[in-house]
Design an enzyme around this catalytic site. Structure first.
Site, mmCIF file in Angstrom:
data_model
loop_
_atom_site.group_PDB
_atom_site.id
_atom_site.type_symbol
_atom_site.label_atom_id
_atom_site.label_comp_id
_atom_site.label_asym_id
_atom_site.label_seq_id
_atom_site.Cartn_x
_atom_site.Cartn_y
_atom_site.Cartn_z
ATOM 1 N N GLY A 119 -24.418 -23.687 -73.071
ATOM 2 C CA GLY A 119 -23.847 -22.173 -72.308
ATOM 3 C C GLY A 119 -24.512 -22.330 -71.467
ATOM 4 O O GLY A 119 -23.710 -21.938 -70.035
ATOM 5 N N MET B 273 -29.248 -22.226 -68.776
ATOM 6 C CA MET B 273 -30.573 -22.364 -69.046
ATOM 7 C C MET B 273 -31.124 -21.753 -68.308
ATOM 8 O O MET B 273 -30.805 -21.484 -66.807
ATOM 9 C CB MET B 273 -30.313 -24.175 -68.223
ATOM 10 C CG MET B 273 -32.016 -24.367 -68.323
ATOM 11 S SD MET B 273 -32.435 -24.430 -70.347
ATOM 12 C CE MET B 273 -34.220 -23.877 -69.713
ATOM 13 N N GLU C 116 -30.143 -15.556 -70.682
ATOM 14 C CA GLU C 116 -30.161 -15.833 -69.836
ATOM 15 C C GLU C 116 -31.167 -15.069 -68.614
ATOM 16 O O GLU C 116 -32.776 -15.516 -68.484
ATOM 17 C CB GLU C 116 -29.768 -16.359 -68.981
ATOM 18 C CG GLU C 116 -28.732 -17.469 -69.823
ATOM 19 C CD GLU C 116 -29.426 -18.216 -70.468
ATOM 20 O OE1 GLU C 116 -30.540 -19.133 -70.228
ATOM 21 O OE2 GLU C 116 -28.923 -18.712 -71.609
#
Length: 843
Positions: free
Chosen positions: A258, A260, A294
C-alpha cells in the site's frame, strides 16, 4: 552479518539509466571494527561488485579478492592481513539492474499524452536494499547515508533528504543530497523521473510535498492537506519534533504494497495517495488512513526501530493504531474507532483463530522469511493489542509512556521489553505482566459467560478459541490476563473486572436477573465472548440499547462461534435476522462479509431470500440518492446495500443499476463515486461480453486510481465460464499491472464456477505466475484462489500441488489456506441440513 564490522557512514553515488534499465554506483563506507577481521562481509543481491579496496588510517590495505555467497545474499572481501580494531574505509564499485520485480531499485511505467515513460523508484523493506547497493541490510545496522545521483538533466531526483547542491554537465546533472540521520538500510529511498508536485508547509515549518507523475498532481491535494496536519498532530502527541527538514510523499504507478514509510520520502500505491472531492468515501478514508499510518512510522519505526524482524509489530502494530488515532483527530465524524473493529480487530481474530497462525513476536532466523509476517498478526493483532494497552492504562499515561520510550531509544533500536518499561514508567503499572502472553503466545481466548442463579454473579471461563473448534489440552495452557469490560441494562456505563485465572465468579451491577449483560463492552479486548442461551437471546432482543461497537462485536462473535461449532449457523442467522433496524455502516459491512461466507457454504435460492428480507428495509430507507447534508458513511453504506440486494436477485435494483451504467457511459459524472462499486459489479455479473468489454475500457481510460480498481474488480464478476477465462487472459496481459493482478484474480475466484476455473488455471500456469507476479504477492494468489474450497478432496489437492511446487515465503499461507478449506468442510457438513430446514421455515 559479522557483528565485529559495522557501517557508520555510507557515501553512495548512483548513475541510473532509464533507457537501458541499468545502474552503476560507487560507494565508500566508513566502518567500525570491533575485533580484528580478515574479511569484510556485506549484503548484495543480483548485482556485480566490480572492484573493492580498503584503507586504514589513509593507508591502502591489501585485498586478496571478492567472493559472492549467493545463499546468504552476501559478498565477502577477503584481506591479506587482519584489519585492526578502529576505523576502516571500504570502497566499492558496483552495477545492477533497475528491475521489474517491484523490489530493490525498480522501474515503473506510466502513460502521458499517449506516450509511455518510465521512472525509477525503490522498495527496500524488508531486505531488498541489497538489490540496490552493497550494504549491511539488517535493521540494527544503522548508519548515516550521503547519497548522490547523476541523472538526465530533464529528470527529477528525490531521496530521503533535501538536495544540498546540483551541478550540470552536458545532458547530465548531479544531485548531492544532505546527509541523513542515523537510520536502517530498509528506510533509504530514491526516485528518478518526470514528476510534478504540490507543496505546503506545516505549522512547525516543515516543507511538505506530494509528488505524482505528470498530469495527476491535483489528485494529491487531499493527501497533502491530511499529511501536513497529521505530521503536526504526531509531533504534539509524541512530544518530539519531526526530525527531518522535509517530508515528501510520492505516488508510484507500480507498487507492491500500500505504501512504504521511507524516512522523508514515503512511496505509495496510487490508490493510497490520490483522490479528489468526487471520490468515494471509501477512497478518501483509505487515503487519510494510509497517510496517517506512514507518517506515524516516521517516529515508530524510523526514529526508533525494532532490533530485528521478530519484533516487526513494534513498527506495524503501532503505525496501524496511530494512523487510526490521527484520522480520528482530523475527521471525528467518521467514527473510525468503530471502523477499526472491521479493519483490524475482526481481521486479527479471524487469522489468529487458525492453528497455523503465529505469535505477534515470532522468531525469524532467515531474512527471506520476513515477508510472511507482514500479515494480519503483525499489523492488525499488534494494533488491537495496543488498543487494549491504552484502554487498560488510560490515554494520558499511555501517551506519557510512549514519550519515554521514544526519547530513550531515538536513533537507535529497541525490543518489546523496552516499550513495556516505558509504559510502566508512564503509568505506574507493570505492563509486561499484563501484555506478555498477548505478544509471545499464539491465539487468544473465548470467554464463556454463565449465570449462577444468583443475581449479579456470573461464572466466567476462558479457553483458547480455534476456528476448528477442537482445542487440545496442550493448546489450552495459556492464561491470558483479561480486563473484562462489563455493561448491563440497568448500569450501561462500562466497568472493568480483571480476569487472571481460567475460571472465576464475578460480580456485575444488575437490578434483576432478567437484564441483558454485555461483556467486552466497548470492544477494546481481543477475545471472543460466548453467552449462555438466555443471555444471548436477551442481547439479541435489545440490540437498540447497545452501541454500534457492541452490536458489531456481538454479531461477529456469534459468527465466529458458529464457525467453530460452539453454536449452530442457524443460531447465528437467528441473531442476524434481528438486525433489520440497523443503520451503522460498519455493522452492516461486517454482516455482509460474514453472510458472504455463509452464502458460499450454503448457496441456495432460500439463502438469497433470507438476505433479501434482511436488507430490504435499509435498502428502502437509503434508496439511490442521498439527502442534503447526509453523513459520508451513509452514502458509502448505500453503495454496499445496493450491491448486496442486487447480488441476491433484487430485479428492480439490477435493472436500475443497468440504467445508471448506460448513463455513466455517456456521462462519467452522472454516477456518484459511492455507487460505482455496486453498479459496476451488478452490471458485469448480470451482463455479457459487451459489458465486460465496456468495463475493460473504463479500466484502461479512467484517470482516477480508485475507479480503475473498481472497474478491474468488476471484470471478474461474471459467472459465465467463457468470460471468466477471458478475465484470466486479461489478468496476465500487459494492460494489467503486476501489482493489480491479484485484485482481478480474487474477483474471478469469488464464485463457485470461477473458483474451479481459476484453480485449474493456477495449476496449469504456475511457472508463468511465478514470473509475472511479484514474489511478495504470490501468497495472495494462493489464498484468494483456494481458501473458499469446502471439500476434503480439494484440501488434499491443494496440499499435493504445493508440496510439488514449493515457493519460498509461502509456507505459512499454504498451511493457513488448507486449514481454512478443512474448516469450511466441517462447517458445511455440520450445519447443512439444519440450515436448509431453517431457511425453508424462515421464508
Amino acid at each position: 552479518m559479522n557483528p565485529n564490522v559495522r557501517p557508520v557512514h555510507y557515501n553512495i553515488h548512483l548513475y541510473p539509466d532509464l533507457t537501458t534499465f541499468k545502474f552503476k554506483g560507487t560507494e565508500e563506507v566508513l566502518l567500525r571494527v570491533v575485533e580484528p577481521a580478515r574479511a569484510i562481509e556485506f549484503n548484495g543481491l543480483e548485482m556485480k561488485v566490480l572492484s573493492a579496496a580498503v584503507t586504514v588510517g589513509g593507508a591502502v590495505w591489501p585485498v586478496k579478492g571478492v567472493s559472492e555467497n549467493a545463499e546468504k545474499e552476501a559478498f565477502v572481501v577477503e584481506l591479506e592481513k587482519e584489519v585492526p580494531v578502529g576505523e576502516a574505509v571500504l570502497k566499492l564499485e558496483f552495477e545492477g539492474e533497475i528491475n521489474d520485480k517491484l523490489a530493490g531499485f525498480y522501474r515503473s511505467r506510466y502513460e502521458y499524452n499517449g506516450q509511455s515513460y518510465y521512472l525509477g523508484t525503490t522498495q527496500f523493506e524488508p531486505c531488498d536494499a541489497r538489490r540496490a547497493f552493497p550494504c549491511w541490510d539488517e535493521p540494527a545496522c544503522k548508519a548515516r547515508f550521503s547519497i548522490t545521483m547523476t541523472v538526465q538533466k530533464d529528470l527529477t531526483a528525490l531521496s530521503n533528504m533535501p538536495i544540498k547542491s546540483e551541478t550540470t554537465e552536458g545532458d547530465l546533472k548531479t544531485c548531492v543530497f544532505d546527509v541523513t540521520p542515523v537510520m536502517s538500510t530498509y528506510l533509504v529511498a530514491y526516485c528518478v523521473g518526470h514528476f510534478e508536485y504540490l507543496e505546503t508547509t506545516t505549522e512547525e515549518g516543515i516543507k511538505f510535498r506530494v509528488y505524482t507523475v505528470p498530469g495527476k498532481k491535483e489528485l494529491g491535494r487531499f493527501a497533502l492537506d491530511v499529511g501536513a496536519k497529521t505530521i503536526s498532530f504526531f509531533a504534539k502527541y509524541y512530544g518530539i519534533e519531526y526530525p527531518l527538514p522535509k517530508q515528501d510523499m510520492i505516488a508510484v504507478p507500480d507498487f507492491s504494497f500500500g505504501a512504504m514509510e521511507n524516512w522523508g520520502l514515503i512511496t505509495y500505491r496510487e490508490t493510497a495517495l490520490l483522490c479528489d472531492e468526487s471520490s468515494s468515501f471509501v477512497a478518501k478514508s483509505r487515503v487519510a488512513y494510509v497517510v496517517g499510518h506512514e507518517l506515524a512510522h516516521q517516529w515508530f519505526g524510523n526514529l526508533v526501530t525494532m532490533e530485528w524482524w521478530k519484533e516487526l509489530w513494534l513498527n506495524e502494530g503501532f503505525a496501524t493504531f496511530m494512523g487510526t488515532k490521527a484520522v480520528d483527530h482530523l475527521f471525528p465524524q467518521w467514527q473510525v474507532w468503530t471502523k477499526f473493529l472491521n479493519d483490524h480487530v475482526f481481521r486479527a481474530l479471524r487469522v489468529d483463530a487458525l492453528r497455523s497462525s503465529h505469535p505477534i513476536e515470532v522468531d525469524i532466523s532467515v531474512a527471506r522469511k520476513v515477508d510472511e509476517i507482514f500479515d494480519a498478526i503483525s499489523y492488525a493483532k499488534g494494533a488491537s493489542v495496543i488498543l487494549m494497552i491504552e484502554s487498560a492504562l488510560g490515554e494520558e499515561p499511555f501517551r506519557k509512556g510512549l514519550n519515554i520510550y521514544l526519547n530513550r531509544f531515538k536513533y537507535g533500536n529497541a525490543h518489546t521489553e523496552d516499550l513495556w518499561q516505558g509504559l510502566t514508567e508512564g503509568s505506574g503499572k507493570k505492563v509486561s505482566n499484563i501484555m506478555d502472553p498477548w505478544v509471545k503466545k499464539i491465539g487468544y481466548p473465548v470467554v464463556t459467560v454463565e449465570e449462577t442463579g444468583q443475581p449479579g454473579k456470573l461464572k466466567i471461563t476462558q479457553n483458547r478459541y480455534l476456528a476448528a473448534g477442537d482445542v487440545k489440552p496442550e493448546e489450552n495452557e495459556t492464561i491470558w490476563p483479561i480486563l473484562l469490560g462489563v455493561s448491563t441494562q440497568s448500569h450501561p456505563d462500562i466497568k472493568y473486572v480483571e480476569l487472571n485465572t481460567k475460571e472465576a465468579v464475578i460480580d456485575v451491577d444488575v437490578s434483576s436477573n432478567t437484564e441483558w449483560i454485555k461483556l467486552n463492552a466497548g470492544q477494546t479486548g481481543l477475545y471472543r465472548v460466548q453467552y449462555s442461551a438466555a443471555l444471548f437471546k436477551r442481547l439479541g432482543d435489545n440490540l437498540s440499547a447497545l452501541s454500534a461497537r457492541d452490536r458489531a462485536g456481538l454479531q461477529n462473535d456469534a459468527f465466529a462461534l458458529a464457525i467453530a461449532g460452539s453454536i449452530s449457523v442457524v443460531d447465528y442467522l437467528e441473531l442476524v435476522s434481528k438486525f433489520t433496524e440497523e443503520t451503522n455502516d460498519t455493522v452492516w459491512s461486517d454482516i455482509f462479509a460474514n453472510l458472504a461466507v455463509v452464502r458460499k457454504l450454503f448457496d441456495s435460492p432460500s439463502m438469497e431470500k433470507f438476505v433479501l428480507k434482511l436488507v430490504s428495509k435499509i435498502g428502502g430507507e437509503l434508496g439511490w440518492s442521498g439527502k442534503p447534508g447526509e453523513d459520508e458513511s451513509r452514502s458509502s453504506l448505500r453503495g454496499s446495500v445496493i450491491a448486496t440486494l442486487g447480488a441476491v436477485g433484487d430485479v428492480a435494483v439490477i435493472e436500475e443499476a443497468k440504467k445508471r451504467w448506460t448513463a455513466f457511459l455517456s456521462d462519467k459524472n452522472s454516477l456518484p463515486a459511492d455507487l460505482q462499486s455496486g453498479v459496476f459489479y451488478l452490471v458485469a455479473k448480470n451482463g455479457g461480453e459487451a459489458e465486460i468489454n465496456q468495463m475493460i475500457e473504463v479500466y484502461k481510460t479512467s484517470t482516477l486510481p480508485a475507479q480503475k480498481v473498481t472497474a478491474l474488480r468488476s471484470i471478474g464478476s461474471s459467472r459465465n465460464p467463457e468470460l471468466i477465462k477471458k478475465g484470466l487472459e486479461y489478468m496476465m496481459s500487459e494492460e494489467v499491472r503486476m501489482q493489480d493482478r491479484f485484485i482481478l484474480l480474487a474477483a474471478l475466484a469469488s464464485s463457485k464456477v470461477g473458483r474451479d476455473i481459476c484453480w485449474d488455471y493456477v495449476k496449469q500456469n504456475w511457472s508463468l505466475l511465478e514470473v509475472k507476479i511479484s514474489h511478495n504477492l504470490l501468497p495472495r494468489i494462493i489464498s484468494y484462489t483456494c481458501e473458499d474450497f469446502s471439500t476434503p478432496e480439494k484440501a488434499k489437492e491443494v496440499e499435493d500441488f504445493f508440496s510439488q511446487h514449493k515457493v519460498h515465503g509461502t509456507e505459512r499461507t499454504i498451511a493457513q489456506t488448507i486449514e481454512s478449506i478443512n474448516s469450511n468442510t466441517a462447517i458445511h457438513s455440520r450445519n447443512v441440513a439444519q440450515v436448509s430446514k431453517y431457511l425453508e421455515q424462515f421464508n
